[in-house]
Scaffold this active site. Structure first.
Site, PDB file in Angstrom:
ATOM      1  N   ARG A   1      63.030  13.225  63.045  1.00 51.74           N
ATOM      2  CA  ARG A   1      64.359  13.058  62.455  1.00 51.74           C
ATOM      3  C   ARG A   1      65.254  14.278  62.495  1.00 51.74           C
ATOM      4  O   ARG A   1      66.469  14.156  62.637  1.00 51.74           O
ATOM      5  CB  ARG A   1      64.169  12.715  60.975  1.00 51.74           C
ATOM      6  CG  ARG A   1      64.181  11.278  60.768  1.00 51.74           C
ATOM      7  CD  ARG A   1      63.995  10.957  59.347  1.00 51.74           C
ATOM      8  NE  ARG A   1      63.401   9.631  59.364  1.00 51.74           N
ATOM      9  CZ  ARG A   1      62.885   9.037  58.330  1.00 51.74           C
ATOM     10  NH1 ARG A   1      62.872   9.645  57.174  1.00 51.74           N
ATOM     11  NH2 ARG A   1      62.392   7.834  58.445  1.00 51.74           N
TER      12      ARG A   1
ATOM     13  N   HIS B   1      68.604  12.134  52.962  1.00 51.27           N
ATOM     14  CA  HIS B   1      67.700  10.999  52.820  1.00 51.27           C
ATOM     15  C   HIS B   1      66.454  11.313  51.986  1.00 51.27           C
ATOM     16  O   HIS B   1      65.985  10.463  51.247  1.00 51.27           O
ATOM     17  CB  HIS B   1      67.266  10.552  54.222  1.00 51.27           C
ATOM     18  CG  HIS B   1      66.348   9.385  54.251  1.00 51.27           C
ATOM     19  ND1 HIS B   1      66.723   8.143  53.803  1.00 51.27           N
ATOM     20  CD2 HIS B   1      65.058   9.265  54.673  1.00 51.27           C
ATOM     21  CE1 HIS B   1      65.707   7.292  53.964  1.00 51.27           C
ATOM     22  NE2 HIS B   1      64.692   7.950  54.473  1.00 51.27           N
TER      23      HIS B   1
ATOM     24  N   GLU C   1      58.093   4.249  64.593  1.00 43.43           N
ATOM     25  CA  GLU C   1      59.246   5.053  64.161  1.00 43.43           C
ATOM     26  C   GLU C   1      59.172   6.425  64.819  1.00 43.43           C
ATOM     27  O   GLU C   1      58.140   6.793  65.397  1.00 43.43           O
ATOM     28  CB  GLU C   1      59.251   5.170  62.631  1.00 43.43           C
ATOM     29  CG  GLU C   1      59.601   3.845  61.943  1.00 43.43           C
ATOM     30  CD  GLU C   1      59.635   3.923  60.429  1.00 43.43           C
ATOM     31  OE1 GLU C   1      59.165   4.928  59.865  1.00 43.43           O
ATOM     32  OE2 GLU C   1      60.125   2.963  59.813  1.00 43.43           O
TER      33      GLU C   1
ATOM     34  N   ARG D   1      59.672  15.767  56.986  1.00 46.24           N
ATOM     35  CA  ARG D   1      58.748  14.646  56.756  1.00 46.24           C
ATOM     36  C   ARG D   1      58.728  13.685  57.941  1.00 46.24           C
ATOM     37  O   ARG D   1      59.774  13.275  58.446  1.00 46.24           O
ATOM     38  CB  ARG D   1      59.160  13.884  55.504  1.00 46.24           C
ATOM     39  CG  ARG D   1      58.379  12.600  55.312  1.00 46.24           C
ATOM     40  CD  ARG D   1      58.727  11.943  54.015  1.00 46.24           C
ATOM     41  NE  ARG D   1      60.049  11.384  53.995  1.00 46.24           N
ATOM     42  CZ  ARG D   1      60.356  10.131  54.321  1.00 46.24           C
ATOM     43  NH1 ARG D   1      59.427   9.299  54.761  1.00 46.24           N
ATOM     44  NH2 ARG D   1      61.592   9.701  54.234  1.00 46.24           N
TER      45      ARG D   1
ATOM     46  N   HIS E   1      68.710  11.665  57.285  1.00 46.89           N
ATOM     47  CA  HIS E   1      68.329  10.534  58.144  1.00 46.89           C
ATOM     48  C   HIS E   1      69.405  10.384  59.200  1.00 46.89           C
ATOM     49  O   HIS E   1      70.600  10.419  58.889  1.00 46.89           O
ATOM     50  CB  HIS E   1      68.211   9.260  57.301  1.00 46.89           C
ATOM     51  CG  HIS E   1      67.478   8.150  57.982  1.00 46.89           C
ATOM     52  ND1 HIS E   1      67.987   7.495  59.075  1.00 46.89           N
ATOM     53  CD2 HIS E   1      66.266   7.589  57.737  1.00 46.89           C
ATOM     54  CE1 HIS E   1      67.111   6.567  59.469  1.00 46.89           C
ATOM     55  NE2 HIS E   1      66.063   6.614  58.670  1.00 46.89           N
TER      56      HIS E   1
HETATM   57  P1  FAD Z   1      61.333   6.828  43.100  1.00 50.04           P
HETATM   58  O1  FAD Z   1      60.923   5.542  43.682  1.00 50.04           O
HETATM   59  O2  FAD Z   1      62.646   7.374  43.522  1.00 50.04           O
HETATM   60  O3  FAD Z   1      61.322   6.609  41.538  1.00 50.04           O
HETATM   61  C1  FAD Z   1      61.793   7.607  40.659  1.00 50.04           C
HETATM   62  C2  FAD Z   1      61.642   7.098  39.250  1.00 50.04           C
HETATM   63  O4  FAD Z   1      61.890   8.159  38.336  1.00 50.04           O
HETATM   64  C3  FAD Z   1      62.638   6.006  38.902  1.00 50.04           C
HETATM   65  O5  FAD Z   1      61.997   5.048  38.094  1.00 50.04           O
HETATM   66  C4  FAD Z   1      63.682   6.751  38.075  1.00 50.04           C
HETATM   67  O6  FAD Z   1      64.343   5.922  37.153  1.00 50.04           O
HETATM   68  C5  FAD Z   1      62.801   7.738  37.353  1.00 50.04           C
HETATM   69  N1  FAD Z   1      63.499   8.915  36.839  1.00 50.04           N
HETATM   70  C6  FAD Z   1      64.170   9.868  37.515  1.00 50.04           C
HETATM   71  N2  FAD Z   1      64.665  10.781  36.667  1.00 50.04           N
HETATM   72  C7  FAD Z   1      64.285  10.395  35.425  1.00 50.04           C
HETATM   73  C8  FAD Z   1      64.503  10.909  34.133  1.00 50.04           C
HETATM   74  N3  FAD Z   1      65.214  12.022  33.907  1.00 50.04           N
HETATM   75  N4  FAD Z   1      63.972  10.237  33.085  1.00 50.04           N
HETATM   76  C9  FAD Z   1      63.265   9.096  33.253  1.00 50.04           C
HETATM   77  N5  FAD Z   1      63.024   8.571  34.460  1.00 50.04           N
HETATM   78  C10 FAD Z   1      63.535   9.216  35.530  1.00 50.04           C
HETATM   79  N6  FAD Z   1      59.738   6.213  52.670  1.00 50.04           N
HETATM   80  C11 FAD Z   1      58.766   5.642  53.417  1.00 50.04           C
HETATM   81  O7  FAD Z   1      57.631   6.115  53.429  1.00 50.04           O
HETATM   82  N7  FAD Z   1      59.050   4.535  54.158  1.00 50.04           N
HETATM   83  C12 FAD Z   1      60.283   3.973  54.189  1.00 50.04           C
HETATM   84  O8  FAD Z   1      60.494   2.965  54.852  1.00 50.04           O
HETATM   85  C13 FAD Z   1      61.320   4.571  53.434  1.00 50.04           C
HETATM   86  N8  FAD Z   1      62.578   4.073  53.443  1.00 50.04           N
HETATM   87  C14 FAD Z   1      63.520   4.624  52.634  1.00 50.04           C
HETATM   88  C15 FAD Z   1      64.796   4.052  52.585  1.00 50.04           C
HETATM   89  C16 FAD Z   1      65.749   4.558  51.723  1.00 50.04           C
HETATM   90  C17 FAD Z   1      67.118   3.934  51.671  1.00 50.04           C
HETATM   91  C18 FAD Z   1      65.438   5.668  50.903  1.00 50.04           C
HETATM   92  C19 FAD Z   1      66.456   6.241  49.965  1.00 50.04           C
HETATM   93  C20 FAD Z   1      64.184   6.248  50.963  1.00 50.04           C
HETATM   94  C21 FAD Z   1      63.223   5.731  51.817  1.00 50.04           C
HETATM   95  N9  FAD Z   1      61.943   6.287  51.872  1.00 50.04           N
HETATM   96  C22 FAD Z   1      60.986   5.699  52.648  1.00 50.04           C
HETATM   97  C23 FAD Z   1      61.549   7.344  50.958  1.00 50.04           C
HETATM   98  C24 FAD Z   1      60.772   6.703  49.788  1.00 50.04           C
HETATM   99  O9  FAD Z   1      61.383   5.487  49.440  1.00 50.04           O
HETATM  100  C25 FAD Z   1      60.741   7.601  48.579  1.00 50.04           C
HETATM  101  O10 FAD Z   1      60.385   8.903  48.926  1.00 50.04           O
HETATM  102  C26 FAD Z   1      59.731   7.082  47.562  1.00 50.04           C
HETATM  103  O11 FAD Z   1      60.001   5.741  47.248  1.00 50.04           O
HETATM  104  C27 FAD Z   1      59.766   7.921  46.309  1.00 50.04           C
HETATM  105  O12 FAD Z   1      58.993   7.292  45.327  1.00 50.04           O
HETATM  106  P2  FAD Z   1      58.805   7.997  43.917  1.00 50.04           P
HETATM  107  O13 FAD Z   1      57.908   7.115  43.145  1.00 50.04           O
HETATM  108  O14 FAD Z   1      58.431   9.414  44.109  1.00 50.04           O
HETATM  109  O15 FAD Z   1      60.279   7.993  43.297  1.00 50.04           O
HETATM  110  C1  SIN Z   2      63.537   4.119  57.596  1.00 47.75           C
HETATM  111  O1  SIN Z   2      63.248   2.933  57.462  1.00 47.75           O
HETATM  112  O2  SIN Z   2      64.145   4.586  58.549  1.00 47.75           O
HETATM  113  C2  SIN Z   2      63.121   5.050  56.526  1.00 47.75           C
HETATM  114  C3  SIN Z   2      61.737   5.415  56.750  1.00 47.75           C
HETATM  115  C4  SIN Z   2      61.411   6.644  55.962  1.00 47.75           C
HETATM  116  O3  SIN Z   2      62.264   7.226  55.303  1.00 47.75           O
HETATM  117  O4  SIN Z   2      60.254   7.047  56.032  1.00 47.75           O
END
Ligand code: FAD
Ligand code: SIN
Length: 539
Positions: A295, A356, A116, A391, A248
């Site tokens: 990015r 993103h 990537e 990032r 993104h």
């Molecule tokens: P999240 O997975 O967002 O979980 C948040 C949790 O908090 C959820 O359960 C939600 O319900 C809960 N929550 C929020 N507010 C409250 C509240 N007030 N009360 C109770 N619960 C609450 N990163 C990579 O490293 N590789 C990738 O390939 C990649 N692809 C991506 C593709 C997309 C489309 C997106 C949007 C992001 C991508 N990212 C990627 C970024 C990555 O997915 C996220 O940064 C990461 O998953 C965040 O994880 P987290 O556990 O911090 O939060």
């Molecule tokens: C992607 O698959 O392009 C997302 C990867 C990332 O957000 O790190």
């Protein structure tokens, strides 16, 4: 005024994504854990992640290279010790996930590593183009099976319980004052009953994800409203680097489907960005790394070309590759695009940049500790120093696994230092009624997200930031008044948090008098010699 009921759980986790579940599984070895999630358990960004997880696993690759790539992408603002900590723990995190049953792709007997933007080597482990879904499935299956973990979906945390909610008149130490206050749990709305419950615990972990929905165009799920960041700020924790919102480069341009990400791995596997007018491959004009530049550079180049030529979108084209190769590497995106009438093996995909990722967040140390005693923050809601001003792709899930684990281990190690929660006041609804003006919420939500896109987007100016600041002030007054008079709903809680987060983004952006990484201000185009964090302190 009643007393809140004491919970039987030792540790409370807000969020059931990669960060929250990783912490839960480690804590559950010794403690009883409650995990709250807004909506469904898979409603966060984790299940939506496509590309994969970065880790040094290739023979020719080194930790030093991954560290360097992370710091180049982060425009030098990263904290080196955090970058080293995360990069060095990455291979172990991948092994733990594989042991949990994540079916990472293999080729010729070894993990298949994709590439990537910003990475100097192939180092992204993945499960096709739907890595997050597979990872979340494995984590949630393990959490469901664990007797010490209780999962409660449909619970919206409203505010942290701190010393100011004690019944014994203990001094209000919720404000940031170096000694910090103490967090004892949260008040949360049960979306199914409309009742507010109080959950108390010796330690609380915020794992509530990012704030992407502050913007009208975002790849993030609907619930990414910055709740954890806003709650921590209101409770007295410092927040840092909020101006660095990542856009993104390649979100599908489609008038119906507004947030379909086209993974960066499409460019990693040879996809080109083309002008739809002339077919010119324009990225080499902007950066020698072309489509594989970090990015911020690619998103800004696309934004520049779209504005310069008055386009709606640019093209992402991988149709020059063997169709079987494309279908094999991107089966989910291929299928999804086919349902929209786009065959990516034969034609280019119209794409635009979209918000993103939230690089800033609640300021934490290397164990995930915040300024408040007993309060930890991990994953996208936190600012650990890993990402700096931008990032690096696929470092985000990695951060969730490394910091989820580190925070849990710190809590276990310090368990005897955490006091049991004191008597806490129950949620008071005696002075509020049901709203008769729900329209205010929808109107404010739409207004906020539009001006954030237009004024606090990929390219900023002092004037635009000032305009945004004025509007936020006005809307905050209106929403605070509304919040004081009406019973809380999930929408109102989210709107209040979105406004708080927008305020933090704009304050941080106005404080930075330079352009660095994701923050580009036309009035300060130069990058200053010294890289400094923007740390906001609650007053
Ligand atoms: P999240 O997975 O967002 O979980 C948040 C949790 O908090 C959820 O359960 C939600 O319900 C809960 N929550 C929020 N507010 C409250 C509240 N007030 N009360 C109770 N619960 C609450 N990163 C990579 O490293 N590789 C990738 O390939 C990649 N692809 C991506 C593709 C997309 C489309 C997106 C949007 C992001 C991508 N990212 C990627 C970024 C990555 O997915 C996220 O940064 C990461 O998953 C965040 O994880 P987290 O556990 O911090 O939060
Ligand atoms: C992607 O698959 O392009 C997302 C990867 C990332 O957000 O790190």
């Amino acid at each position: 005024m009643g007393l809140a009921t004491l919970t039987e759980y030792d540790v409370l986790i807000i969020g059931s994504g990669a960060a929250g579940l990783t912490a839960a599984l480690v804590l559950a070895e010794q403690r009883k854990v409650l995990v709250l999630a807004k909506g469904a358990l898979d409603g966060g960004s984790t299940s939506w992640a496509q590309g994969g997880i970065a880790a040094v696993l290739d023979e020719g690759d080194t930790f030093e290279d991954h560290i360097r790539d992370t710091m180049i992408a982060g425009a030098g603002l990263n904290r080196r010790e955090t970058v080293e900590f995360v990069v060095e723990h990455a291979p172990e995190a991948i092994r733990r996930l594989a042991a949990l049953g994540v079916p990472f792709n293999h080729e010729a007997g070894a993990l298949h590593l994709t590439r990537e933007g910003g990475h100097s080597h192939r180092r992204i482990v993945h499960v096709d183009d739907a890595t997050g879904f597979a990872v979340h499935e494995a984590l949630i299956t393990a959490a469901r099976a664990h007797p010490n973990i209780t999962l409660r979906p449909n619970m919206v945390a409203i505010d942290l319980v701190t010393d100011r909610h004690r019944t014994d008149g203990h001094a209000d130490r919720g404000r940031w004052d170096k000694s910090g206050g103490q967090a004892w749990g949260v008040y949360a709305l049960d979306e199914t009953t409309g009742k507010v419950e109080c959950f108390l615990a010796r330690s609380t972990i915020l794992a509530s994800g990012g704030a992407g929905r502050t913007y009208v165009f975002s790849t993030a799920p609907r619930g990414a409203t910055g709740d954890g960041i806003a709650m921590a700020w209101r409770a007295g924790a410092r927040v840092s680097n909020m101006e660095f919102m990542q856009f993104h480069p390649t979100c599908l341009y489609n008038l119906e489907v507004k947030n379909l990400l086209i993974t960066e791995a499409v460019r990693g596997e040879g996809g080109h960005l083309l002008l739809p007018t002339t077919g010119e491959r324009f990225m080499p004009r902007f950066d020698p790394r072309a489509e594989l530049a970090p990015r911020d550079i690619v998103a800004r180049a696309i934004d520049h070309e779209i504005k310069r030529l008055g386009l709606d979108y640019v093209h992402l084209d991988i149709s020059h590759k063997d169709p079987e190769f494309v279908r094999h590497h991107f089966p989910n995106i291929y299928e999804r695009l086919m349902t929209l009438g786009i065959d990516m093996t034969r034609q280019p995909i119209p794409v635009v940049p979209a918000q993103h990722y939230t690089c800033g967040g609640v300021l934490i140390d290397q164990a995930g500790r915040t300024d408040l005693g007993g309060l930890y923050a991990v994953g996208e809601c936190s600012e650990s120093g890993l990402h700096g001003a931008n990032r690096l792709a696929s470092n985000s899930l990695l951060e969730c696994f490394v910091f989820g684990d580190a925070a849990a281990r710190d809590i276990l190690a310090r368990w005897d230092d955490f006091a049991p929660p004191p008597a806490i006041r129950a949620w008071d609804e005696s002075r509020v009624t049901d709203s008769d003006e729900e329209v205010v919420i929808k109107q404010t939500w739409t207004e906020l997200r539009r001006f954030m896109w237009n004024y606090v987007g990929i390219v900023r100016t002092n004037k635009r930031l000032e305009r945004a600041a004025h509007r936020i002030k006005l809307l905050k007054n209106e929403v605070n008044e509304y919040y004081g008079n009406f019973r809380v709903t999930a929408d109102l809680i989210e709107l209040r948090n979105l406004l708080q987060t927008a305020d933090l983004i704009v304050k941080s952006a106005r404080a930075r008098r330079e352009s660095r990484g994701l923050h580009y201000n036309e009035d300060y185009p130069a990058t200053l010699p010294a890289a400094r964090d923007t740390v906001l302190v609650p007053n």
